[in-house]
Design a protein around this motif. Structure first.
Motif, short mmCIF file in Angstrom:
data_model
loop_
_atom_site.label_atom_id
_atom_site.label_comp_id
_atom_site.label_asym_id
_atom_site.label_seq_id
_atom_site.Cartn_x
_atom_site.Cartn_y
_atom_site.Cartn_z
N LEU A 117 0.83 -1.21 0.00
CA LEU A 117 0.00 0.00 0.00
C LEU A 117 0.87 1.26 0.00
CD1 LEU A 117 -2.84 -0.93 2.52
CD2 LEU A 117 -3.11 -0.40 0.09
N ARG A 118 1.91 1.25 0.80
CA ARG A 118 2.79 2.42 0.85
C ARG A 118 3.47 2.66 -0.50
NH1 ARG A 118 5.27 1.22 6.94
NH2 ARG A 118 3.55 2.26 8.06
N PHE A 119 3.93 1.59 -1.12
CA PHE A 119 4.56 1.74 -2.44
C PHE A 119 3.53 2.20 -3.47
CE2 PHE A 119 7.52 -1.90 -1.00
CZ PHE A 119 8.35 -0.99 -0.35
N ALA A 120 2.32 1.66 -3.41
CA ALA A 120 1.29 2.00 -4.38
C ALA A 120 0.89 3.47 -4.29
CB ALA A 120 0.06 1.11 -4.19
N PHE A 121 0.69 3.97 -3.07
CA PHE A 121 0.31 5.37 -2.92
C PHE A 121 1.46 6.30 -3.26
CE2 PHE A 121 -3.35 3.59 -0.74
CZ PHE A 121 -4.36 4.47 -1.11
N SER A 122 2.68 5.88 -2.98
CA SER A 122 3.84 6.68 -3.38
C SER A 122 3.92 6.77 -4.91
CB SER A 122 5.13 6.06 -2.83
OG SER A 122 5.14 6.08 -1.42
N ALA A 123 3.65 5.65 -5.58
CA ALA A 123 3.67 5.64 -7.05
C ALA A 123 2.54 6.50 -7.61
CB ALA A 123 3.54 4.21 -7.55
N LEU A 124 1.37 6.44 -6.98
CA LEU A 124 0.25 7.27 -7.42
C LEU A 124 0.60 8.75 -7.28
CD1 LEU A 124 -2.72 7.57 -8.30
CD2 LEU A 124 -3.36 7.43 -5.88
N MET A 125 1.21 9.11 -6.15
CA MET A 125 1.63 10.50 -5.95
C MET A 125 2.60 10.93 -7.04
SD MET A 125 4.53 12.30 -5.02
CE MET A 125 5.46 10.93 -4.34
N LEU A 126 3.61 10.09 -7.31
CA LEU A 126 4.62 10.44 -8.30
C LEU A 126 3.99 10.58 -9.68
CD1 LEU A 126 7.61 10.99 -8.68
CD2 LEU A 126 7.94 8.54 -9.11
N ALA A 127 3.04 9.73 -10.01
CA ALA A 127 2.35 9.83 -11.29
C ALA A 127 1.58 11.14 -11.40
CB ALA A 127 1.41 8.64 -11.47
N ALA A 128 0.92 11.53 -10.31
CA ALA A 128 0.13 12.76 -10.32
C ALA A 128 1.03 13.99 -10.43
CB ALA A 128 -0.72 12.85 -9.05
N VAL A 129 2.12 14.01 -9.67
CA VAL A 129 3.05 15.15 -9.72
C VAL A 129 3.70 15.24 -11.08
CG1 VAL A 129 5.21 16.06 -8.78
CG2 VAL A 129 3.45 15.20 -7.24
N THR A 130 4.11 14.10 -11.64
CA THR A 130 4.73 14.09 -12.96
C THR A 130 3.76 14.56 -14.02
OG1 THR A 130 6.16 12.23 -12.32
CG2 THR A 130 5.89 12.64 -14.68
N ARG A 131 2.52 14.09 -13.95
CA ARG A 131 1.50 14.52 -14.93
C ARG A 131 1.27 16.01 -14.84
NH1 ARG A 131 -0.61 16.15 -18.52
NH2 ARG A 131 -2.61 15.62 -19.52
N SER A 132 1.24 16.55 -13.63
CA SER A 132 1.04 17.98 -13.46
C SER A 132 2.20 18.77 -14.06
CB SER A 132 0.90 18.31 -11.97
OG SER A 132 0.72 19.68 -11.76
N PHE A 133 3.42 18.30 -13.83
CA PHE A 133 4.59 18.99 -14.38
C PHE A 133 4.58 18.96 -15.91
CE2 PHE A 133 8.96 19.27 -15.85
CZ PHE A 133 9.45 20.33 -15.12
N VAL A 134 4.30 17.79 -16.47
CA VAL A 134 4.27 17.66 -17.94
C VAL A 134 3.19 18.55 -18.53
CG1 VAL A 134 3.79 16.06 -19.84
CG2 VAL A 134 5.26 15.34 -17.94
N TYR A 135 2.02 18.59 -17.88
CA TYR A 135 0.94 19.44 -18.37
C TYR A 135 1.37 20.91 -18.38
CZ TYR A 135 -3.62 21.68 -18.80
OH TYR A 135 -4.66 22.47 -19.23
N ASP A 136 1.96 21.37 -17.28
CA ASP A 136 2.41 22.76 -17.23
C ASP A 136 3.47 23.04 -18.28
OD1 ASP A 136 0.71 23.29 -15.14
OD2 ASP A 136 2.22 23.06 -13.58
N ALA A 137 4.39 22.09 -18.48
CA ALA A 137 5.47 22.29 -19.45
C ALA A 137 4.95 22.37 -20.87
CB ALA A 137 6.49 21.15 -19.32
N THR A 138 3.87 21.67 -21.16
CA THR A 138 3.34 21.63 -22.53
C THR A 138 2.21 22.63 -22.77
OG1 THR A 138 1.87 19.80 -21.90
CG2 THR A 138 4.01 19.23 -22.88
N HIS A 139 1.80 23.34 -21.71
CA HIS A 139 0.71 24.31 -21.86
C HIS A 139 1.13 25.71 -21.40
CE1 HIS A 139 -1.57 20.57 -22.20
NE2 HIS A 139 -2.55 21.26 -22.73
N GLY A 140 2.41 25.98 -21.48
CA GLY A 140 2.89 27.32 -21.17
C GLY A 140 2.92 27.68 -19.71
#
Length: 224
Positions: A8-31
């Motif tokens: 569970l700890r690994f899964a939620f850590s991975a979910l967090m990392l996916a969300a943060v990465t997605r947010s960063f990529v979105y910002d980088a590609t949308h100005g």
């Protein structure tokens, strides 16, 4: 059970990392502003990454049967911080800062804070935290607040509207002071909750409490 908790700890850590990465990529590609000094200056981003780190390390140690006393204090502090992340967002920011990617917003402001809270309250692989060591919540918070307020006064960058000097330093002080008071109260509750043996891995408390002599010999600054 320890394998389930670690997973569970690994899964939620991975979910967090996916969300943060997605947010960063979105910002980088949308100005958006992805300058590291700015993007990683957000309390939300920093503390989601911190939560992922302490949860992952706690999961690894659980599987290997090891214990790091400093990690228990780090987990306590990060649980306070991430609780503040969720509380401040849903009470002060949600209405004025609608999310561009709802699922990432819900993860970093809702799911991760909720899981960290439940992990701390219900899983018994931590020793009671000493109240006189409540000071561990302050160094990071003071540095972050000092840097952020300095930047607001110099280069006019602030991560959250309530910290904008344009609203007046009286207003900024009021909000920041209220958050500090809430953080101390929350920390006291979480420190007290560490005395509860939890529902899962209750036997871990017996293992932890059987080691005080060895901990007192260890000069790590955070011995129990």
């Amino acid at each position: 059970m320890k394998f389930t908790v670690a997973a569970l700890r690994f899964a939620f850590s991975a979910l967090m990392l996916a969300a943060v990465t997605r947010s960063f990529v979105y910002d980088a590609t949308h100005g958006g502003d992805v300058w590291p000094w700015d993007w990683f200056g957000y309390f939300t981003n920093q503390n989601n990454l911190a939560a992922g780190f302490v949860l992952s390390l706690a999961g690894i140690l659980l599987l290997t049967g090891r214990r790091l006393r400093w990690l228990e204090y780090a987990r306590g502090a990060v649980t306070v911080y991430i609780f503040i992340v969720g509380t401040v967002y849903w009470t002060l920011l949600a209405a004025s800062m609608p999310p561009e990617i709802p699922w990432t917003n819900n993860v970093v402001h809702g799911v991760i804070p909720a899981y960290c809270l439940l992990d701390w309250l219900l899983i018994g692989d931590r020793a009671p935290l000493r109240f006189w060591k409540l000071w561990v919540i302050f160094p990071y918070a003071v540095v972050w607040l000092g840097v952020t307020l300095t930047r607001g006064a110099t280069d006019h960058w602030v991560p959250y509207p309530f910290m904008d000097p344009a609203t007046g330093y009286g207003s900024v002080s009021l909000y920041c002071g209220a958050i500090v008071v809430i953080a101390v109260v929350v920390a006291l509750v979480f420190w007290a909750a560490s005395r509860f043996r939890g529902i899962l891995l209750r036997d871990s408390a017996d293992h932890v409490e059987a080691e005080p002599a060895r901990e007192h010999r260890r000069d790590d600054g955070l011995a129990a």
